[in-house]
Design a protein around this motif. Structure first.
Motif, short mmCIF file in Angstrom:
data_model
loop_
_atom_site.label_atom_id
_atom_site.label_comp_id
_atom_site.label_asym_id
_atom_site.label_seq_id
_atom_site.Cartn_x
_atom_site.Cartn_y
_atom_site.Cartn_z
N SER A 89 1.68 6.62 -7.26
CA SER A 89 0.36 7.23 -7.84
C SER A 89 1.25 8.45 -7.91
CB SER A 89 -0.51 7.23 -7.20
OG SER A 89 -0.47 7.82 -5.71
N TYR A 140 2.30 2.24 -3.65
CA TYR A 140 1.62 2.59 -4.29
C TYR A 140 1.31 3.56 -4.31
CZ TYR A 140 0.94 -1.99 -7.29
OH TYR A 140 1.31 -3.39 -7.74
N GLU A 192 0.74 -0.74 0.06
CA GLU A 192 0.01 -0.02 0.06
C GLU A 192 1.03 1.05 0.22
OE1 GLU A 192 -2.54 -0.63 3.12
OE2 GLU A 192 -3.40 -2.16 2.45
#
Length: 321
Positions: free
Chosen positions: A281, A277, A274
């Motif tokens: 991003s 990402y 998590e």
């Protein structure tokens, strides 16, 4: 791919009796550690649960092979292995024999074994054996060296699967503790170590570390190419920037000709996925994103020699994905 479940370790496995430390205290047994961990859950508790699981597996592994080992003191004991001589040559319980022999035969690799653990003085009861960082059963650096120092793991047809997975060519040497030259705004460079360099690929290894570190915005903003790589939101309005190692690794890859960056983490750590990402991003361009990847140890395990797969499964609970 979902997180792997904690292995079932019966109370009556070989060596499950409590063992005693030199100071007379009683060490943990593998079943006790597993019971403490309880059922595996994803999220923030993953680091603690995985640490318990790895120590439980390490105790069983050590007892089965009569390996030199002990545990640290304190509320979160860690299994620690040590080097020892045998009739068939030197061995170290934290390493598969083939990799350990290769490490000892290489001056640069063997130097990594000498790094003292930061908790040595406060958590280590023994005086006859100095605890090194790579002695700990939960060491991600030891896991990394077990894989990438294993003879032939990157060579020829046998190493093709791993080379393809990592996106590297043949003839690459494993360089541990690589110091990149990441440009700073003041004209100097950050040379903080990256765990492994394989040609133009930089690798950061994770296992039971809690996260990818946090840093003050000012520390992150000192990198010259920060806003070339990331959207301004990576630091804007924040009192603490999460994923600092991921930011630094990305910028290190930009500083290497045709560089790329890979994080190796355990599938039992969805919290790290998590975080990955979340930071990725904010990468500005698709071209740069294509040079960044996160792989699990389980995916790596799937393309390794059978002998190494068996070792990773028994000692770390890492099974092919």
């Amino acid at each position: 791919m979902g997180p792997l479940m904690m292995p079932d370790i019966p109370d009556d496995f070989e060596g499950s009796d409590r063992f005693h430390l030199d100071d007379g205290s009683v060490g943990w047994t593998a079943p006790e550690l597993v019971r403490q961990a309880g059922p595996r859950k994803s999220g923030q508790g993953s680091a603690t649960l995985l640490r318990l699981e790895l120590n439980a597996l390490a105790l069983r592994y050590a007892a089965k092979r009569s390996l030199l080992h002990d545990t640290t003191t304190g509320g979160s004991p860690c299994v620690v292995f040590g080097p020892e001589g045998t009739a068939s040559g030197p061995r170290h319980g934290n390493f598969i024999d083939e990799a350990y022999r290769a490490i000892l035969a290489d001056v640069a690799w063997s130097a990594r074994l000498e790094k003292a653990h930061t908790a040595h003085r406060r958590a280590w009861p023994r005086t006859d054996w100095r605890w090194r960082e790579l002695d700990a059963a939960t060491s991600s650096d030891a896991l990394l060296m077990n894989v990438f120092c294993f003879p032939g793991v990157l060579d020829g047809a046998a190493g093709l699967g791993l080379r393809v997975l990592l996106g590297i060519g043949a003839g690459v040497r494993s360089e541990f503790g690589f110091k990149p030259r990441i440009p700073l705004t003041n004209g100097r460079f950050d040379r903080t170590e990256i765990d492994l360099r394989l040609g133009s690929l930089l690798v950061e290894a994770k296992l039971t570390e809690s996260d990818f570190q946090q840093a003050r915005p000012a520390l992150v903003e000192r990198y010259r190419d920060l806003l070339e790589a990331f959207e301004p939101e990576i630091v804007a309005g924040k009192t603490s920037v999460v994923g600092y190692q991921l930011i630094r690794g990305t910028l290190a890859a930009m500083a290497v000709p045709s560089g790329s960056f890979c994080v190796l983490a355990d599938a039992r750590r969805p919290d790290l996925l998590e975080q990955w990402y979340s930071v990725m991003s904010r990468v500005r361009t698709g071209e740069l994103r294509c040079r960044l990847q996160m792989l699990t140890w389980q995916e790596v395990c799937a393309v390794l020699p059978v002998r190494l797969q068996e070792f990773l499964g028994e000692k770390y609970g890492i099974l092919p994905a």
